[in-house]
Motif scaffolding. Structure first.
Motif, PDB file in Angstrom:
ATOM      1  N   PRO A   1      76.713  49.749  53.677  1.00 35.83           N
ATOM      2  CA  PRO A   1      77.897  49.394  54.480  1.00 35.83           C
ATOM      3  C   PRO A   1      77.645  48.482  55.680  1.00 35.83           C
ATOM      4  O   PRO A   1      78.414  47.561  55.925  1.00 35.83           O
ATOM      5  CB  PRO A   1      78.430  50.754  54.953  1.00 35.83           C
ATOM      6  CG  PRO A   1      77.846  51.750  54.030  1.00 35.83           C
ATOM      7  CD  PRO A   1      76.560  51.191  53.533  1.00 35.83           C
TER       8      PRO A   1
ATOM      9  N   ASP B   1      74.194  46.131  49.422  1.00 36.78           N
ATOM     10  CA  ASP B   1      75.447  46.849  49.223  1.00 36.78           C
ATOM     11  C   ASP B   1      75.667  47.973  50.227  1.00 36.78           C
ATOM     12  O   ASP B   1      76.721  48.596  50.227  1.00 36.78           O
ATOM     13  CB  ASP B   1      75.510  47.398  47.793  1.00 36.78           C
ATOM     14  CG  ASP B   1      75.819  46.299  46.781  1.00 36.78           C
ATOM     15  OD1 ASP B   1      76.369  45.257  47.198  1.00 36.78           O
ATOM     16  OD2 ASP B   1      75.505  46.481  45.590  1.00 36.78           O
TER      17      ASP B   1
ATOM     18  N   GLU C   1      83.282  37.772  56.780  1.00 36.67           N
ATOM     19  CA  GLU C   1      84.010  38.535  57.806  1.00 36.67           C
ATOM     20  C   GLU C   1      83.081  38.868  58.977  1.00 36.67           C
ATOM     21  O   GLU C   1      83.462  38.730  60.138  1.00 36.67           O
ATOM     22  CB  GLU C   1      84.566  39.818  57.192  1.00 36.67           C
ATOM     23  CG  GLU C   1      85.403  40.638  58.135  1.00 36.67           C
ATOM     24  CD  GLU C   1      85.954  41.880  57.459  1.00 36.67           C
ATOM     25  OE1 GLU C   1      86.079  42.894  58.164  1.00 36.67           O
ATOM     26  OE2 GLU C   1      86.242  41.840  56.256  1.00 36.67           O
TER      27      GLU C   1
ATOM     28  N   ARG D   1      80.211  40.769  48.387  1.00 35.02           N
ATOM     29  CA  ARG D   1      79.213  40.587  49.443  1.00 35.02           C
ATOM     30  C   ARG D   1      79.510  39.332  50.259  1.00 35.02           C
ATOM     31  O   ARG D   1      79.378  39.333  51.489  1.00 35.02           O
ATOM     32  CB  ARG D   1      77.802  40.504  48.841  1.00 35.02           C
ATOM     33  CG  ARG D   1      77.262  41.850  48.386  1.00 35.02           C
ATOM     34  CD  ARG D   1      75.811  41.777  47.967  1.00 35.02           C
ATOM     35  NE  ARG D   1      75.563  40.862  46.859  1.00 35.02           N
ATOM     36  CZ  ARG D   1      75.757  41.171  45.583  1.00 35.02           C
ATOM     37  NH1 ARG D   1      76.187  42.368  45.233  1.00 35.02           N
ATOM     38  NH2 ARG D   1      75.501  40.277  44.647  1.00 35.02           N
TER      39      ARG D   1
ATOM     40  N   ARG E   1      82.338  40.139  52.652  1.00 39.45           N
ATOM     41  CA  ARG E   1      81.868  40.984  53.758  1.00 39.45           C
ATOM     42  C   ARG E   1      81.057  40.173  54.755  1.00 39.45           C
ATOM     43  O   ARG E   1      81.202  40.331  55.980  1.00 39.45           O
ATOM     44  CB  ARG E   1      81.027  42.143  53.218  1.00 39.45           C
ATOM     45  CG  ARG E   1      81.840  43.208  52.520  1.00 39.45           C
ATOM     46  CD  ARG E   1      81.026  44.353  51.939  1.00 39.45           C
ATOM     47  NE  ARG E   1      79.849  44.713  52.699  1.00 39.45           N
ATOM     48  CZ  ARG E   1      78.654  44.946  52.155  1.00 39.45           C
ATOM     49  NH1 ARG E   1      78.480  44.879  50.849  1.00 39.45           N
ATOM     50  NH2 ARG E   1      77.625  45.280  52.910  1.00 39.45           N
TER      51      ARG E   1
ATOM     52  N   ALA F   1      75.905  43.813  56.019  1.00 42.33           N
ATOM     53  CA  ALA F   1      76.526  42.506  56.261  1.00 42.33           C
ATOM     54  C   ALA F   1      76.505  42.168  57.749  1.00 42.33           C
ATOM     55  O   ALA F   1      76.225  41.027  58.132  1.00 42.33           O
ATOM     56  CB  ALA F   1      77.948  42.474  55.731  1.00 42.33           C
TER      57      ALA F   1
END
Length: 137
Positions: free
Chosen positions: A56, A54, A11, A5, A8, A59
Motif C-alpha cells: 500500500p 503492490d 497520484e 501501479r 498510484r 507508491a
C-alpha cells in the motif's frame, strides 16, 4: 497490474508537485535515475519486486525517491551552468576598467592539458597581461 501501479504512482507524484509526463516524455530525464526508479515500480522484474510494488505505501516511498532524484538531477545541471567558463566578451564587460597586471607568465614544457587549462584560466582571472607557451606546452 501495471496501469494500477502507474495510477498510484502518478497520484503520489502529484503530491510532490511532479507531473509524471514531464518525467516520462522529456528528453532531459532520458536514462536518468529518476526514470529508472519510475520504470522499475511500474514494471517490476521479479515476483518479489512485484509484491513490494503492490504494497500500500510503496507508491509514496517511490514518489519521494523520484522527487529527490529529480531535484538532484536539476542541481547537477545548475552546478554545471554555474561553473562554465565565461566568454572573453562577458569577462571584459564585467571587468571593464580593471587594468591588467604587468606580468608575463611563461609555461615551459608543461605537458598536462588540464594544468595548462587551469593556469590559463587563473591567469585570465588574475588579469595577467601575457602568457607565453613554449617547449612541448
Amino acid at each position: 497490474g501495471s496501469d494500477v501501479r502507474r495510477g498510484r504512482l502518478h497520484e503520489a507524484l502529484s503530491t510532490f508537485g511532479i507531473e509524471a509526463s514531464v518525467l516520462t516524455d522529456s528528453a532531459e530525464f532520458r536514462g536518468s535515475a529518476a526514470l529508472r526508479a519510475y520504470s522499475s515500480f511500474i514494471l517490476p522484474k521479479s515476483a518479489g519486486a512485484l509484491a513490494v510494488a503492490d504494497s500500500p505505501q510503496r507508491a509514496a516511498v517511490v514518489a519521494n525517491n523520484i522527487a529527490f532524484l529529480i531535484r538532484e538531477h536539476k542541481s547537477h545541471q545548475e552546478e554545471w551552468l554555474r561553473n562554465h567558463d565565461r566568454s572573453i566578451a562577458e569577462a571584459e564587460e564585467i571587468l571593464d576598467g580593471t587594468p591588467r597586471q604587468p606580468l608575463t607568465l611563461v609555461l615551459d614544457n608543461v605537458r598536462s592539458a588540464h594544468n595548462v587549462g587551469n593556469i590559463l584560466r587563473a591567469a585570465e582571472a588574475a588579469r595577467v597581461s601575457n602568457v607565453v607557451l613554449c617547449g612541448i606546452t
